[in-house]
Design a protein around this motif. Sequence first.
Motif, PDB file in Angstrom:
ATOM      1  N   THR A  57       0.828  -1.199   0.000  1.00  0.00           N
ATOM      2  CA  THR A  57       0.000   0.000   0.000  1.00  0.00           C
ATOM      3  C   THR A  57       0.868   1.256   0.000  1.00  0.00           C
ATOM      4  O   THR A  57       0.603   2.204  -0.737  1.00  0.00           O
ATOM      5  CB  THR A  57      -0.935   0.005   1.228  1.00  0.00           C
ATOM      6  OG1 THR A  57      -1.706  -1.193   1.219  1.00  0.00           O
ATOM      7  CG2 THR A  57      -1.861   1.192   1.204  1.00  0.00           C
ATOM      8  N   GLY A  66       3.918   1.496  -1.102  1.00  0.00           N
ATOM      9  CA  GLY A  66       4.580   1.569  -2.405  1.00  0.00           C
ATOM     10  C   GLY A  66       3.661   2.124  -3.475  1.00  0.00           C
ATOM     11  O   GLY A  66       4.070   2.936  -4.308  1.00  0.00           O
ATOM     12  N   LEU A  67       2.398   1.708  -3.433  1.00  0.00           N
ATOM     13  CA  LEU A  67       1.432   2.227  -4.401  1.00  0.00           C
ATOM     14  C   LEU A  67       1.174   3.716  -4.185  1.00  0.00           C
ATOM     15  O   LEU A  67       1.007   4.463  -5.143  1.00  0.00           O
ATOM     16  CB  LEU A  67       0.117   1.444  -4.320  1.00  0.00           C
ATOM     17  CG  LEU A  67       0.177   0.015  -4.862  1.00  0.00           C
ATOM     18  CD1 LEU A  67      -1.145  -0.690  -4.604  1.00  0.00           C
ATOM     19  CD2 LEU A  67       0.504   0.008  -6.334  1.00  0.00           C
ATOM     20  N   VAL A 100       3.332   5.889  -2.982  1.00  0.00           N
ATOM     21  CA  VAL A 100       4.520   6.594  -3.481  1.00  0.00           C
ATOM     22  C   VAL A 100       4.486   6.643  -5.009  1.00  0.00           C
ATOM     23  O   VAL A 100       4.746   7.689  -5.613  1.00  0.00           O
ATOM     24  CB  VAL A 100       5.808   5.918  -2.972  1.00  0.00           C
ATOM     25  CG1 VAL A 100       7.033   6.468  -3.673  1.00  0.00           C
ATOM     26  CG2 VAL A 100       5.927   6.082  -1.475  1.00  0.00           C
ATOM     27  N   LEU A 101       4.157   5.529  -5.625  1.00  0.00           N
ATOM     28  CA  LEU A 101       4.083   5.472  -7.086  1.00  0.00           C
ATOM     29  C   LEU A 101       3.027   6.435  -7.620  1.00  0.00           C
ATOM     30  O   LEU A 101       3.279   7.179  -8.572  1.00  0.00           O
ATOM     31  CB  LEU A 101       3.772   4.040  -7.538  1.00  0.00           C
ATOM     32  CG  LEU A 101       3.686   3.812  -9.049  1.00  0.00           C
ATOM     33  CD1 LEU A 101       5.030   4.090  -9.701  1.00  0.00           C
ATOM     34  CD2 LEU A 101       3.226   2.406  -9.334  1.00  0.00           C
ATOM     35  N   PHE A 102       1.865   6.460  -6.998  1.00  0.00           N
ATOM     36  CA  PHE A 102       0.792   7.363  -7.412  1.00  0.00           C
ATOM     37  C   PHE A 102       1.218   8.819  -7.260  1.00  0.00           C
ATOM     38  O   PHE A 102       0.969   9.646  -8.138  1.00  0.00           O
ATOM     39  CB  PHE A 102      -0.473   7.095  -6.586  1.00  0.00           C
ATOM     40  CG  PHE A 102      -1.601   8.006  -6.915  1.00  0.00           C
ATOM     41  CD1 PHE A 102      -2.313   7.851  -8.097  1.00  0.00           C
ATOM     42  CD2 PHE A 102      -1.950   9.040  -6.055  1.00  0.00           C
ATOM     43  CE1 PHE A 102      -3.350   8.706  -8.409  1.00  0.00           C
ATOM     44  CE2 PHE A 102      -2.983   9.894  -6.371  1.00  0.00           C
ATOM     45  CZ  PHE A 102      -3.688   9.724  -7.550  1.00  0.00           C
ATOM     46  N   THR A 103       1.891   9.132  -6.164  1.00  0.00           N
ATOM     47  CA  THR A 103       2.358  10.502  -5.936  1.00  0.00           C
ATOM     48  C   THR A 103       3.365  10.924  -7.000  1.00  0.00           C
ATOM     49  O   THR A 103       3.296  12.038  -7.534  1.00  0.00           O
ATOM     50  CB  THR A 103       2.986  10.617  -4.538  1.00  0.00           C
ATOM     51  OG1 THR A 103       2.011  10.220  -3.564  1.00  0.00           O
ATOM     52  CG2 THR A 103       3.436  12.031  -4.245  1.00  0.00           C
ATOM     53  N   LEU A 104       4.300  10.036  -7.316  1.00  0.00           N
ATOM     54  CA  LEU A 104       5.298  10.360  -8.337  1.00  0.00           C
ATOM     55  C   LEU A 104       4.664  10.545  -9.712  1.00  0.00           C
ATOM     56  O   LEU A 104       4.993  11.492 -10.435  1.00  0.00           O
ATOM     57  CB  LEU A 104       6.369   9.266  -8.399  1.00  0.00           C
ATOM     58  CG  LEU A 104       7.332   9.210  -7.224  1.00  0.00           C
ATOM     59  CD1 LEU A 104       8.222   7.986  -7.333  1.00  0.00           C
ATOM     60  CD2 LEU A 104       8.165  10.467  -7.157  1.00  0.00           C
ATOM     61  N   LEU A 105       3.746   9.653 -10.063  1.00  0.00           N
ATOM     62  CA  LEU A 105       3.080   9.774 -11.364  1.00  0.00           C
ATOM     63  C   LEU A 105       2.257  11.062 -11.442  1.00  0.00           C
ATOM     64  O   LEU A 105       2.239  11.733 -12.476  1.00  0.00           O
ATOM     65  CB  LEU A 105       2.189   8.558 -11.611  1.00  0.00           C
ATOM     66  CG  LEU A 105       2.932   7.254 -11.897  1.00  0.00           C
ATOM     67  CD1 LEU A 105       1.946   6.097 -11.993  1.00  0.00           C
ATOM     68  CD2 LEU A 105       3.758   7.361 -13.151  1.00  0.00           C
ATOM     69  N   SER A 106       1.592  11.407 -10.363  1.00  0.00           N
ATOM     70  CA  SER A 106       0.818  12.648 -10.333  1.00  0.00           C
ATOM     71  C   SER A 106       1.722  13.862 -10.498  1.00  0.00           C
ATOM     72  O   SER A 106       1.392  14.801 -11.223  1.00  0.00           O
ATOM     73  CB  SER A 106       0.041  12.757  -9.019  1.00  0.00           C
ATOM     74  OG  SER A 106      -0.874  11.712  -8.897  1.00  0.00           O
ATOM     75  N   THR A 107       2.854  13.834  -9.836  1.00  0.00           N
ATOM     76  CA  THR A 107       3.800  14.952  -9.932  1.00  0.00           C
ATOM     77  C   THR A 107       4.310  15.111 -11.358  1.00  0.00           C
ATOM     78  O   THR A 107       4.357  16.228 -11.889  1.00  0.00           O
ATOM     79  CB  THR A 107       4.986  14.722  -8.969  1.00  0.00           C
ATOM     80  OG1 THR A 107       4.479  14.589  -7.643  1.00  0.00           O
ATOM     81  CG2 THR A 107       5.963  15.873  -9.024  1.00  0.00           C
TER      82      THR A 107
END
Length: 45
Positions: A5, A7-8, A10-17
């Motif tokens: 959870t 990791g997901l 963090v991944l979502f935050t990076l993709l959004s950025t």
Amino acid sequence: MKKITAGLMVLFTLLSTFALSGCNTVRGIGQDVQRAGSAVSNAAK
């Protein structure tokens, strides 16, 4: 389970950025093209 959870998140935050910064860059290019078009139009007058 918590690691997945986290990791997901963090991944979502990076993709959004990256998506938001990409939109900002495209908007800036659009503004530059618009200014160049206005300069050409004014020079033609």
